[in-house]
Design a protein around this motif. Sequence first.
Motif, PDB file in Angstrom:
ATOM      1  N   ASN A 107       9.795 -23.608  31.782  1.00 54.34           N
ATOM      2  CA  ASN A 107      10.726 -24.502  31.124  1.00 54.34           C
ATOM      3  C   ASN A 107      12.133 -23.918  31.196  1.00 54.34           C
ATOM      4  N   PHE A 108      13.049 -24.653  31.829  1.00 56.10           N
ATOM      5  CA  PHE A 108      14.437 -24.229  31.992  1.00 56.10           C
ATOM      6  C   PHE A 108      15.148 -24.346  30.642  1.00 56.10           C
ATOM      7  N   GLU A 109      15.581 -23.196  30.086  1.00 54.67           N
ATOM      8  CA  GLU A 109      15.997 -23.133  28.686  1.00 54.67           C
ATOM      9  C   GLU A 109      17.489 -22.912  28.451  1.00 54.67           C
ATOM     10  N   HIS A 110      18.057 -21.897  29.115  1.00 54.12           N
ATOM     11  CA  HIS A 110      19.400 -21.445  28.757  1.00 54.12           C
ATOM     12  C   HIS A 110      20.328 -21.342  29.968  1.00 54.12           C
ATOM     13  N   ILE A 111      21.604 -21.648  29.722  1.00 45.81           N
ATOM     14  CA  ILE A 111      22.696 -21.349  30.638  1.00 45.81           C
ATOM     15  C   ILE A 111      23.724 -20.580  29.808  1.00 45.81           C
ATOM     16  N   HIS A 112      24.194 -19.447  30.315  1.00 43.28           N
ATOM     17  CA  HIS A 112      25.116 -18.652  29.499  1.00 43.28           C
ATOM     18  C   HIS A 112      25.941 -17.721  30.377  1.00 43.28           C
ATOM     19  N   ASP A 113      26.916 -17.076  29.761  1.00 44.74           N
ATOM     20  CA  ASP A 113      27.710 -16.059  30.450  1.00 44.74           C
ATOM     21  C   ASP A 113      27.704 -14.738  29.694  1.00 44.74           C
ATOM     22  N   GLY A 114      26.774 -14.608  28.741  1.00 43.00           N
ATOM     23  CA  GLY A 114      26.666 -13.374  27.974  1.00 43.00           C
ATOM     24  C   GLY A 114      27.652 -13.275  26.831  1.00 43.00           C
ATOM     25  N   THR A 115      28.444 -14.321  26.600  1.00 43.99           N
ATOM     26  CA  THR A 115      29.406 -14.285  25.497  1.00 43.99           C
ATOM     27  C   THR A 115      29.003 -15.278  24.414  1.00 43.99           C
ATOM     28  N   THR A 116      29.281 -14.914  23.199  1.00 45.36           N
ATOM     29  CA  THR A 116      28.981 -15.794  22.076  1.00 45.36           C
ATOM     30  C   THR A 116      29.887 -17.016  22.084  1.00 45.36           C
ATOM     31  N   VAL A 117      31.147 -16.828  22.421  1.00 43.60           N
ATOM     32  CA  VAL A 117      32.091 -17.939  22.409  1.00 43.60           C
ATOM     33  C   VAL A 117      31.747 -18.977  23.475  1.00 43.60           C
ATOM     34  N   GLY A 118      31.130 -18.546  24.574  1.00 48.17           N
ATOM     35  CA  GLY A 118      30.778 -19.481  25.636  1.00 48.17           C
ATOM     36  C   GLY A 118      29.526 -20.283  25.359  1.00 48.17           C
ATOM     37  N   LEU A 119      28.756 -19.872  24.339  1.00 52.33           N
ATOM     38  CA  LEU A 119      27.461 -20.495  24.083  1.00 52.33           C
ATOM     39  C   LEU A 119      27.637 -21.653  23.098  1.00 52.33           C
ATOM     40  N   LYS A 120      28.256 -22.729  23.563  1.00 54.36           N
ATOM     41  CA  LYS A 120      28.479 -23.885  22.693  1.00 54.36           C
ATOM     42  C   LYS A 120      27.170 -24.572  22.329  1.00 54.36           C
ATOM     43  N   GLU A 121      26.182 -24.496  23.218  1.00 53.33           N
ATOM     44  CA  GLU A 121      24.848 -25.055  22.974  1.00 53.33           C
ATOM     45  C   GLU A 121      23.826 -24.072  23.512  1.00 53.33           C
ATOM     46  N   LYS A 122      22.963 -23.547  22.640  1.00 58.78           N
ATOM     47  CA  LYS A 122      21.986 -22.541  23.061  1.00 58.78           C
ATOM     48  C   LYS A 122      21.025 -23.089  24.109  1.00 58.78           C
ATOM     49  N   PHE A 123      20.649 -24.345  23.966  1.00 55.30           N
ATOM     50  CA  PHE A 123      19.607 -24.916  24.819  1.00 55.30           C
ATOM     51  C   PHE A 123      20.169 -26.072  25.644  1.00 55.30           C
ATOM     52  N   PRO A 125      20.099 -26.931  28.874  1.00 55.86           N
ATOM     53  CA  PRO A 125      19.221 -27.710  29.768  1.00 55.86           C
ATOM     54  C   PRO A 125      18.309 -28.678  29.017  1.00 55.86           C
ATOM     55  N   ARG A 126      17.953 -28.354  27.768  1.00 55.69           N
ATOM     56  CA  ARG A 126      17.128 -29.263  26.984  1.00 55.69           C
ATOM     57  C   ARG A 126      17.898 -30.505  26.551  1.00 55.69           C
ATOM     58  N   LYS A 127      19.188 -30.335  26.284  1.00 54.64           N
ATOM     59  CA  LYS A 127      19.973 -31.392  25.648  1.00 54.64           C
ATOM     60  C   LYS A 127      20.557 -32.402  26.622  1.00 54.64           C
ATOM     61  N   CYS A 128      20.797 -31.986  27.858  1.00 51.16           N
ATOM     62  CA  CYS A 128      21.455 -32.863  28.832  1.00 51.16           C
ATOM     63  C   CYS A 128      20.418 -33.621  29.654  1.00 51.16           C
ATOM     64  N   PRO A 129      20.732 -34.827  30.117  1.00 51.53           N
ATOM     65  CA  PRO A 129      19.756 -35.671  30.811  1.00 51.53           C
ATOM     66  C   PRO A 129      19.160 -34.996  32.048  1.00 51.53           C
ATOM     67  N   MET A 130      17.895 -35.289  32.278  1.00 50.78           N
ATOM     68  CA  MET A 130      17.187 -34.839  33.478  1.00 50.78           C
ATOM     69  C   MET A 130      16.522 -36.035  34.141  1.00 50.78           C
ATOM     70  N   GLN A 131      16.184 -35.860  35.405  1.00 50.55           N
ATOM     71  CA  GLN A 131      15.517 -36.920  36.166  1.00 50.55           C
ATOM     72  C   GLN A 131      14.344 -36.318  36.924  1.00 50.55           C
ATOM     73  N   LEU A 132      13.185 -36.946  36.790  1.00 50.66           N
ATOM     74  CA  LEU A 132      11.991 -36.492  37.501  1.00 50.66           C
ATOM     75  C   LEU A 132      11.893 -37.243  38.823  1.00 50.66           C
TER      76      LEU A 132
END
Length: 342
Positions: A107-123, A125-132
């Motif tokens: 399950n693709f979970e996180h996108i980040h840059d290692g900074t707290t300020v950059g982590l506007k949404e922890k999850f 990939p879960r929140k943005c639309p996907m297409q099968l």
Amino acid sequence: MLKHTALLAAAVLGAGAAFCIPSVVMARHPLAAPGVTSLTDSGVRFQVAENHYAVLQRGALRAIVVDNAELDLADLPGHRAGYNGLASLTHTARGVNLFVPAVSGLNFEHIHDGTTVGLKEKFEPRKCPMQLRGVDRHTVEVYQPPTANWMLESCGRYQLLEDGTIEYTFECIPRADGYRNGYIGLFWASYIQQPESGAIVFRGHGRDADEPPRWIEAVSPAHGTDSTHGPAGRASLPQVDADFPLTLVNHPSRFVYTEPWYFGVSHGMAYVQMFRARDRIWLAQSPSGGGSGNPAWDFQWFIPDYQVGEAYGFVMRAAYLPYESREQIERDTRRHREALNR
């Protein structure tokens, strides 16, 4: 930031003389995408799944692949929105789902840059639309348009090989800059349903030890403690903020692995995750990522020196088979590990 380099020179030999332009030499990024998914290959033909899930069956294995829509099926009761990838994995030797049905595996979970300020949404990939996207009866892809914060476009291909082993190819393209530490950090989770032990097993040794490889049975005593295991010789994580809230990312254990694969055992079955050495994957784990008694057997990946608009990717395989011994699992997965690392 270090970008791809090219050598381009021209010599003007005087009025009326021809230009002499040497060939362009472009350095290929070590994590460049294989170029096989519909994200990078316009020749891939697919059909968008209407029901947000696809059933793949081959050999002894049966898998249900989902996008991140909410589902409530006989095989997936109460499957939560956001969780994508392998919602169900069963075998003729065990018909019960390996994963917690409400969540998923690979399950693709996180996108980040290692900074707290950059982590506007922890999850994200879960929140943005996907297409099968259905490619053929043994292959589906989970495509995600550029995400809201990081603008990362991606596609994960799940292909069931002849013996039932899953080959997972992930490709992504950053459509915007802004990763403050100069790398893209990505994370995948597999939530295991009530195994007898949350331990994962791999070949490795102590992080600071000069010793031969041995079998390591790694247990994380708490979420975010001794949570990630790096490749031997590359045991340092990239820069991560001290207060970074994704604690599985930045808490290395005292071990490193010497071979890029690991497994865990649940109810007489082994779930094996195998990687290419050149992709520099970090193994990860949590004793309770899927809830009490439901460990997470995870991995993470870092893309350094990225360039906006370029495609990056990795390939791994996941096997689910009856467990007899460590040596039997090593033997029965050898050809897949060798194929990945040719």
